[in-house]
Design an enzyme around this catalytic site. Structure first.
Site, PDB file in Angstrom:
ATOM      1  N   TYR A  18      -5.527   1.229  -0.112  1.00 36.81           N
ATOM      2  CA  TYR A  18      -4.333   0.547  -0.613  1.00 36.81           C
ATOM      3  C   TYR A  18      -3.655  -0.233   0.512  1.00 36.81           C
ATOM      4  O   TYR A  18      -3.312  -1.407   0.357  1.00 36.81           O
ATOM      5  CB  TYR A  18      -3.372   1.573  -1.231  1.00 36.81           C
ATOM      6  CG  TYR A  18      -2.007   1.015  -1.544  1.00 36.81           C
ATOM      7  CD1 TYR A  18      -1.832   0.116  -2.601  1.00 36.81           C
ATOM      8  CD2 TYR A  18      -0.896   1.349  -0.775  1.00 36.81           C
ATOM      9  CE1 TYR A  18      -0.587  -0.418  -2.881  1.00 36.81           C
ATOM     10  CE2 TYR A  18       0.356   0.826  -1.051  1.00 36.81           C
ATOM     11  CZ  TYR A  18       0.509  -0.056  -2.104  1.00 36.81           C
ATOM     12  OH  TYR A  18       1.737  -0.601  -2.372  1.00 36.81           O
ATOM     13  N   GLU A  40       6.807   1.543  -8.842  1.00 42.49           N
ATOM     14  CA  GLU A  40       7.888   1.906  -7.909  1.00 42.49           C
ATOM     15  C   GLU A  40       8.987   2.694  -8.619  1.00 42.49           C
ATOM     16  O   GLU A  40       9.551   3.627  -8.044  1.00 42.49           O
ATOM     17  CB  GLU A  40       8.492   0.666  -7.243  1.00 42.49           C
ATOM     18  CG  GLU A  40       7.559  -0.111  -6.340  1.00 42.49           C
ATOM     19  CD  GLU A  40       7.124   0.606  -5.080  1.00 42.49           C
ATOM     20  OE1 GLU A  40       7.681   1.682  -4.753  1.00 42.49           O
ATOM     21  OE2 GLU A  40       6.210   0.102  -4.408  1.00 42.49           O
ATOM     22  N   TRP A  48       4.702   8.068  -2.664  1.00 42.90           N
ATOM     23  CA  TRP A  48       3.903   6.959  -3.189  1.00 42.90           C
ATOM     24  C   TRP A  48       2.478   7.407  -3.492  1.00 42.90           C
ATOM     25  O   TRP A  48       1.874   6.981  -4.465  1.00 42.90           O
ATOM     26  CB  TRP A  48       3.923   5.775  -2.222  1.00 42.90           C
ATOM     27  CG  TRP A  48       3.121   4.617  -2.706  1.00 42.90           C
ATOM     28  CD1 TRP A  48       2.022   4.078  -2.127  1.00 42.90           C
ATOM     29  CD2 TRP A  48       3.347   3.834  -3.899  1.00 42.90           C
ATOM     30  NE1 TRP A  48       1.542   3.024  -2.879  1.00 42.90           N
ATOM     31  CE2 TRP A  48       2.339   2.860  -3.967  1.00 42.90           C
ATOM     32  CE3 TRP A  48       4.296   3.887  -4.913  1.00 42.90           C
ATOM     33  CZ2 TRP A  48       2.257   1.935  -5.011  1.00 42.90           C
ATOM     34  CZ3 TRP A  48       4.209   2.960  -5.955  1.00 42.90           C
ATOM     35  CH2 TRP A  48       3.191   1.995  -5.986  1.00 42.90           C
TER      36      TRP A  48
END
Length: 187
Positions: A18, A40, A48
């Protein structure tokens, strides 16, 4: 020779991929901006990596983040989502996703695209910071405060200043790669 990466992603192959391929790359298309905005909002209060590990499940559950479809979700669909163990089953966040899809389309109508709206806050080009250690990067800024306030005024939910700053980092509005990271000058 090993590439130097930002410290937050080192050691997890999914996180590293990522980081290497997506994080901080400027995104100007509405579909991807919406996907990141929704991810988000689900991340609020969580890590995350938790969201990233469930990303494919979110894609399936939320019709590939098609905001046109999401804006029209009825209570039955919301109830189905709340039973889906593959996603984060937070009732407020699931409902906020529907609300945010509606608000997203209103911005598109007003500005021509969400991209134009959001990127106007940075005059269309990324802010390049000089972060030496990822732990020094801010969690929010005056600009994320301003964007958050404007989005809330337009009806968005779960778009606090920290969520918005994370969105700005993820979508390349701000480059917070560590200066020693191989991606710093690439994005």
């Amino acid at each position: 020779m090993t590439k130097h990466r930002c410290g937050w992603c080192v050691g997890d192959p999914l996180y590293e991929a990522y980081h290497d391929q997506e994080w901080g790359v400027p995104i100007y298309d509405d579909d991807t901006l919406f996907e990141f905005l929704i991810l988000e909002t689900f991340q609020a209060g969580l890590s995350w990596i938790t969201v990233l590990r469930k990303r494919e499940n979110f894609r399936k559950a939320f019709d590939n983040f098609d905001y046109n479809k999401i804006a029209n979700y009825k209570q039955a669909k919301i109830e189905t989502l709340l039973q889906d163990k593959g996603i984060i089953r937070n009732k407020l966040k699931v409902n906020a996703t529907v609300t945010n899809a509606e608000a997203f389309m209103k911005i598109q109508d007003e500005f021509g695209s969400f991209s134009k709206y959001i990127w106007d806050f940075v005059d269309g080009k990324p802010i390049k910071n000089s972060v030496k250690n990822y732990k020094e990067a801010p969690a929010n800024t005056e600009l994320s405060d301003k964007i958050s306030k404007d989005l809330k005024k337009r009806g968005f939910k779960f778009v606090g200043t920290t969520v918005i700053y994370a969105h700005m980092q993820a979508t390349g509005m701000v480059n917070d790669h560590e200066v020693s990271c191989f991606r710093y000058n690439e994005v």
